[in-house]
Every structure is written in C-alpha cells, then in structure tokens.
Design a protein around this motif. Structure first.
Motif, short mmCIF file in Angstrom:
data_model
loop_
_atom_site.label_atom_id
_atom_site.label_comp_id
_atom_site.label_asym_id
_atom_site.label_seq_id
_atom_site.Cartn_x
_atom_site.Cartn_y
_atom_site.Cartn_z
N PHE A 124 0.83 -1.20 0.00
CA PHE A 124 0.00 0.00 0.00
C PHE A 124 0.86 1.25 0.00
O PHE A 124 0.58 2.22 -0.72
CB PHE A 124 -0.87 -0.05 1.25
N GLY A 125 1.94 1.23 0.78
CA GLY A 125 2.84 2.38 0.85
C GLY A 125 3.53 2.62 -0.48
O GLY A 125 3.63 3.76 -0.95
N ALA A 128 1.22 4.05 -2.94
CA ALA A 128 0.99 5.47 -2.65
C ALA A 128 2.14 6.32 -3.18
O ALA A 128 1.94 7.45 -3.60
CB ALA A 128 0.82 5.68 -1.16
N LEU A 129 3.35 5.77 -3.18
CA LEU A 129 4.51 6.51 -3.70
C LEU A 129 4.46 6.64 -5.21
O LEU A 129 5.04 7.57 -5.77
CB LEU A 129 5.80 5.78 -3.33
N VAL A 131 2.49 7.63 -7.35
CA VAL A 131 1.95 8.83 -7.98
C VAL A 131 3.00 9.94 -8.09
O VAL A 131 2.90 10.80 -8.95
CB VAL A 131 0.70 9.31 -7.20
N TYR A 132 4.05 9.89 -7.27
CA TYR A 132 5.07 10.94 -7.34
C TYR A 132 5.76 10.95 -8.70
O TYR A 132 6.09 12.02 -9.21
CB TYR A 132 6.11 10.76 -6.24
N MET A 135 3.50 12.81 -10.98
CA MET A 135 3.37 14.23 -10.62
C MET A 135 4.64 14.99 -10.96
O MET A 135 4.60 16.08 -11.52
CB MET A 135 3.09 14.36 -9.13
N ILE A 158 -5.36 9.79 -4.73
CA ILE A 158 -5.72 10.06 -3.34
C ILE A 158 -7.15 9.59 -3.09
O ILE A 158 -7.43 8.92 -2.09
CB ILE A 158 -5.61 11.56 -3.04
N GLU A 161 -7.42 5.73 -3.16
CA GLU A 161 -6.67 5.04 -2.12
C GLU A 161 -7.51 4.85 -0.86
O GLU A 161 -7.38 3.85 -0.16
CB GLU A 161 -5.45 5.87 -1.75
N ILE B 34 9.59 15.25 1.50
CA ILE B 34 9.28 13.82 1.29
C ILE B 34 10.48 12.98 1.68
O ILE B 34 10.35 11.95 2.35
CB ILE B 34 8.88 13.58 -0.18
N PHE B 57 4.86 6.13 6.53
CA PHE B 57 5.12 6.03 5.09
C PHE B 57 3.85 6.29 4.28
O PHE B 57 3.83 7.11 3.37
CB PHE B 57 5.63 4.61 4.82
N ILE B 58 2.76 5.60 4.65
CA ILE B 58 1.54 5.69 3.86
C ILE B 58 0.87 7.05 4.04
O ILE B 58 0.51 7.71 3.08
CB ILE B 58 0.56 4.56 4.24
N TYR B 60 1.94 10.06 5.72
CA TYR B 60 2.66 11.31 5.48
C TYR B 60 3.24 11.35 4.08
O TYR B 60 3.00 12.28 3.32
CB TYR B 60 3.73 11.51 6.54
N MET B 61 4.03 10.30 3.71
CA MET B 61 4.66 10.34 2.40
C MET B 61 3.65 10.12 1.29
O MET B 61 3.72 10.75 0.26
CB MET B 61 5.72 9.24 2.32
N GLY B 62 2.73 9.22 1.51
CA GLY B 62 1.84 8.81 0.43
C GLY B 62 0.64 9.69 0.24
O GLY B 62 0.13 9.80 -0.87
N ALA B 63 0.16 10.33 1.29
CA ALA B 63 -1.09 11.08 1.15
C ALA B 63 -0.90 12.57 1.41
O ALA B 63 -1.20 13.40 0.56
CB ALA B 63 -2.14 10.51 2.09
N MET B 65 1.83 14.48 1.73
CA MET B 65 2.79 15.18 0.89
C MET B 65 2.31 15.27 -0.55
O MET B 65 2.63 16.22 -1.25
CB MET B 65 4.16 14.49 0.95
N VAL B 66 1.48 14.28 -1.00
CA VAL B 66 0.90 14.40 -2.34
C VAL B 66 0.00 15.62 -2.40
O VAL B 66 0.02 16.38 -3.37
CB VAL B 66 0.12 13.12 -2.71
N LEU B 67 -0.76 15.85 -1.32
CA LEU B 67 -1.64 17.01 -1.29
C LEU B 67 -0.83 18.31 -1.27
O LEU B 67 -1.18 19.28 -1.94
CB LEU B 67 -2.56 16.96 -0.07
#
Lengths: 351, 171
Positions: A124-125, A128-129, A131-132, A135, A158, A161, B34, B57-58, B60-63, B65-67
């Motif tokens: 999952f983590g 989530a990465l 998408v960077y 972007m 987002i 997820e 990040i 990780f999920i 802060y880094m994944g959600a 910081m994307v925002l």
C-alpha cells in the motif's frame, strides 16, 4: 545466516524481479493481441513467429529515439519522474508469495522474495509513492497539459486510495493478519470439505469489487485513464516525453498491472492454493510447483481482465470519476467494514 | 552496522530538512520534505516500531505530501515572482526559531539516555498486535477522543467547502 541460504534468497529475489519485468514486457504484446482479437484484427505478427519478438523491437525503437528535453523543463526532475515511476513499480512485487514451501534436503524454502509481517501495508505504501513519478514528470515538463494530467493523477490516486484502504480493512477483519504469507496460507484451509478453497472472495465479495475498481484507478487504466486522456489533454502527463522516458512510463504501467493482479489473486483468489490440493495425495514439492503455476494462471487471468475492460468500456468523465470514488465507493466500503465486523461478532456469539 | 545506518539516516534527515528551508523553489522544498519523511521512516524501523513506520510512510509520504505537492503545483510559484519578505519579519523569524531551539535543548538536556536492557527488552513491542492492544485497552479514551477531533475537522472542512445556495462557480 548460512551462505547457501543467502544465495537461495538472492536467487529468489533475482527471479521475482526478472519474472516481473518479463511479464510486463510480454503484457505489451498481449495487450495488442487482445485488442486485435476484440476488434477482429490480426495484431502484431511480423517480428518473429506470431510477432513474439515485437516487445524487443519496440524496446530497440524506444532506445534509439532521441531523448528530447523541452527548453524550459526542469532537467533533473524531468528525468527523475519516469525513473521514480519505474522504481516504485518494481518494488512492490517483493512481498508477494509466489508459492508455498519447497523442501530440499530437509530445508523449507519459501517462494517469496522477502517476508514482512506488515506485507499489505508495504504494498500500500509503495503504491501510494507511485503517484510521485507521474506528478514530478508532469510538473517538470513545464507544459499545461502535462501539469493538468499530473494533477488529475494525484487527485484520482488520493481519492481511490481511501476506498482501497477501507476494502482492505474489511479483509483484515476476516484474516486477522497483515502478512501476505499468512493470508495466502490461510486460504489453503478446507471449505465444505474441499481443501485449498477457503478463498477470501467468498467472505468479501463486495470488498473485492471495491478493490478491483480502485486497482483500475490506481494503475490509471481505462475507464479511469483520465491523466492521459488524449481527447482533452493531448497525452496527459507524458505529453513531452519521448524515447525511454516515455518507455519507462508505459512499462511502469504494465508492471503496476502485474503487481495489482498478483495482489488481487493473493488476497482474494486463494493465492497459490487450488481446490483439492491436499486431497490429491501428491508429494509436497509437486503441490507447491502446481500451486505456483495456478497462481500465475490467476495472475494472467486478471491481466487479461484489465485488457478486456480497456477495449470494452469507454472512459469516465472527470466529475463522474470523482462522484464514483467519493459518493459511492467510500460509503460502500465503510458499510462493508461495519457489516463484516457485525458478522464476525455474530459468528463469535452464535457458534 | 546498525550504528552506521543510524548515522547515515540522521545525515539524510538533517540534509533533507535543511534542504526544505533553503530551497528557493517550493516544489524542491516539498520533495526534500518527502525525503525527510522517508528518512524518518527508517528511524522508526531502527526504533523497532514497524507499524508506525508503515503508517508514517503511507499517511505522510503517500497522502499528505501528495496534497502538499498538489497545492504547490497549482499555485505554480516561480523564483522571480516570489515576494521578498521585509527584514523585520526575517529577524523576528530567526529569534522565534532560535528560542524554540533553546527550549528543545533545555528539554532534552537532562533526558535519561540509558542503554537497552536485554532482560526487559521486547522486540515485538512495535508489532501491530501489541500496538493495537495498548491503544484499545490502556489508551482507549484518548484514542477515541482523537478520532472525534478528526471527525470535527472533517465536518468543518466540508462546511467550508460546501457551495451556498445560489452561489455560482467562480472559475
């Protein structure tokens, strides 16, 4: 750790990495063949027998094209974007159990690259990465269409997820563990007297439906490929990319499809377990190898499903995409969690 | 081995954290942030808090910081259009930050840095199961209150973002 054990572990990691890349390579070929089949065409058939060398030809073509960087683009991030997309795509297949245990010389070897006791959270983590990459690449191109594609990708990832996490929570209520290995092993138990059929899909059909929809959105596939919607955004986030930058983005998408298929097969469709696996009376190692073959059959089915949907359904409109995510999938997944929790309590109370 | 890893992670954390502050381009600041969170995740793993590491990780880094990146890309700030802050506010910021630094040093000066005791050390303490037991048994009320706080914040955001009757789309 013994040297031989370390060597075997290294071999398995290498094999998993290689298989991931190989399947992603041939997914590009399969995609075009499936498209051809659905549209009643022949598809690629020039390079090699049945066009089997087509992925190699494509790769050679991409490598020899000019690597063009737009004048006002941010050079470092422009190259970092596709690299990051590829890196994150390749990382997530590490925790998927591709089979049970092989017993060689009294030593049990797990067919899994690394075992983490929070395997699902790891996947999952990494997702989530992912998408960077999109972007950063979209922003660094210094192009309005790329930026819009990148922003669409971010908001879409987002939004979906959340629903994906909720559907996994309901699954975790049933399994009671976060380890992919344990979840796969649990599904090998008996259901109605048939061993290896205790699949989670029978307990979590709604959760699986939510999960597969979110997987389509997370991998940016049709009907959710709004970030690269060519009718509105030229090419979306990869408008300015050529050569291998473009190739890495395309390739990362296929790696993501493979990983999403493998995760779905492992979490909901029994992983490497197959019906009657312990009742056939076969030796342990043969059952394990058969299980790995069955797992890959399931993964290939899901990859085919991704392609099938791509050439069947039209694209969503952007507001429809957001409405589906926020107003339908998230409430449905919360309801699923509540119903699952209630059912587990009821079962504990009654039986 | 673990000691070297700790020093490497600490170097990475400090390097990235300084990068957040000194970067001229806000997008670079977010990317450095990040990286900071990534290094902090490594620290959590070294502290034997695997679940916390994964959640950091999920979430802060994944959600989050994307925002952040999302908003900053929308604003699309450039170095040449950025306003220069007045000297007075720079001095005020330096003093405020310095005072915070002094407070941190004062608070951490007398911290008891005892060594790990193998007799009472539990390597499983950071696992999901143990963390869940602590949260839902010993600290149930604070945990639930925190979730109520989140709910209130969420309802507030929905209230602010809701379109008033008769209001037009402004873009």
């Amino acid at each position: 750790m013994e040297l031989s054990l370390l060597l075997i572990k290294g071999l398995i990691i290498f094999a998993v990495f290689g298989i991931t890349l190989l399947i992603a390579t041939y997914s590009t070929y399969a995609e075009r063949k499936v498209a051809a089949f659905i549209q009643d065409r022949v598809g690629p058939n020039r390079a090699g027998p049945f066009g089997l060398a087509q992925p190699l030809a494509d790769a050679v073509k991409l490598f020899f094209k000019e690597e063009f960087v737009p004048a006002n683009a941010n050079k470092f991030l422009f190259i970092a974007g596709p690299s990051l997309a590829m890196l994150t795509a390749c990382m997530s297949s590490a925790v998927i159990p591709f089979g049970g245990t092989l017993i060689i010389g009294g030593e049990a070897i797990h067919l899994q690259a690394i075992e983490v006791n929070i395997g699902i959270l790891y996947v999952f983590g990494i997702v989530a990465l992912g998408v960077y990459g999109i972007m950063i690449g979209g922003w660094a191109s210094n192009n309005k269409f790329s930026l819009l594609g990148a922003i669409r990708a971010a908001s879409q990832n987002i939004s979906y997820e959340l629903a994906m996490g909720m559907s996994i929570i309901a699954l975790l209520l049933v399994t009671g563990t976060l380890s992919m290995r344990d979840i796969a092993a649990q599904q090998g138990q008996e259901l109605f007297g048939i061993s290896g059929l205790n699949w989670n899909i029978f307990y979590q059909p709604v959760g699986f439906l939510i999960f597969i929809i979110c997987a389509f959105a997370e991998t940016n596939r049709v009907p959710f490929d709004l970030p690269e919607c060519e009718t509105e955004l030229v090419g979306g986030y990869h408008t300015e990319y050529s050569s291998m930058g473009m190739g890495l983005y395309l390739f990362a998408e296929y790696v993501n499809i493979f990983v999403a298929s493998a995760v779905m097969a492992t979490l909901y469709f029994g992983g490497y377990n197959f019906p009657f696996m312990h009742q056939l009376g076969l030796p342990h190692n043969v059952v394990t190898i058969l299980g790995t073959v069955v797992l890959f059959a399931k993964i290939f089915f899901f990859i085919f499903f991704f392609m099938w949907v791509r050439w069947t359904l039209p694209r969503f409109r952007y507001d429809q995409l957001m409405n589906l995510g926020w107003k339908i999938l998230i409430p449905l997944s919360i309801l699923n969690v509540i119903v699952t929790g209630g059912a587990i309590l009821l079962k504990a109370e009654l039986f | 081995m673990t000691g070297n890893f700790f020093y490497f992670l600490t170097f990475l954390t400090l390097f990235a954290a300084i990068g957040v502050v000194v970067s001229k381009n806000p997008v670079y600041s977010v990317l450095f942030m990040i990286l900071t969170f990534f290094a902090l995740t490594g620290h959590y793993i070294l502290l034997n808090a695997q679940f916390l590491a994964a959640v950091n990780f999920i979430v802060y880094m994944g959600a989050i910081m994307v925002l952040f990146l999302f908003v900053i890309m929308f604003l699309n700030m450039r170095e040449d259009t950025e306003q220069h802050k007045p000297v007075l506010s720079k001095i005020a910021a330096a003093i405020a930050g310095g005072i915070l630094f002094v407070v941190m040093i004062a608070a951490l000066k007398d911290v008891n840095t005892q060594m790990m005791q193998p007799a009472v050390f539990d390597s499983q303490i950071g696992m999901v199961e143990n963390l869940g037991k602590v949260l839902f048994r010993d600290y149930l009320l604070p945990f639930e209150l925190a979730s109520v706080l989140f709910l209130a914040a969420m309802a507030g955001a929905v209230m602010l973002g809701k379109r008033e009757p008769g209001e037009q789309n402004r873009f």
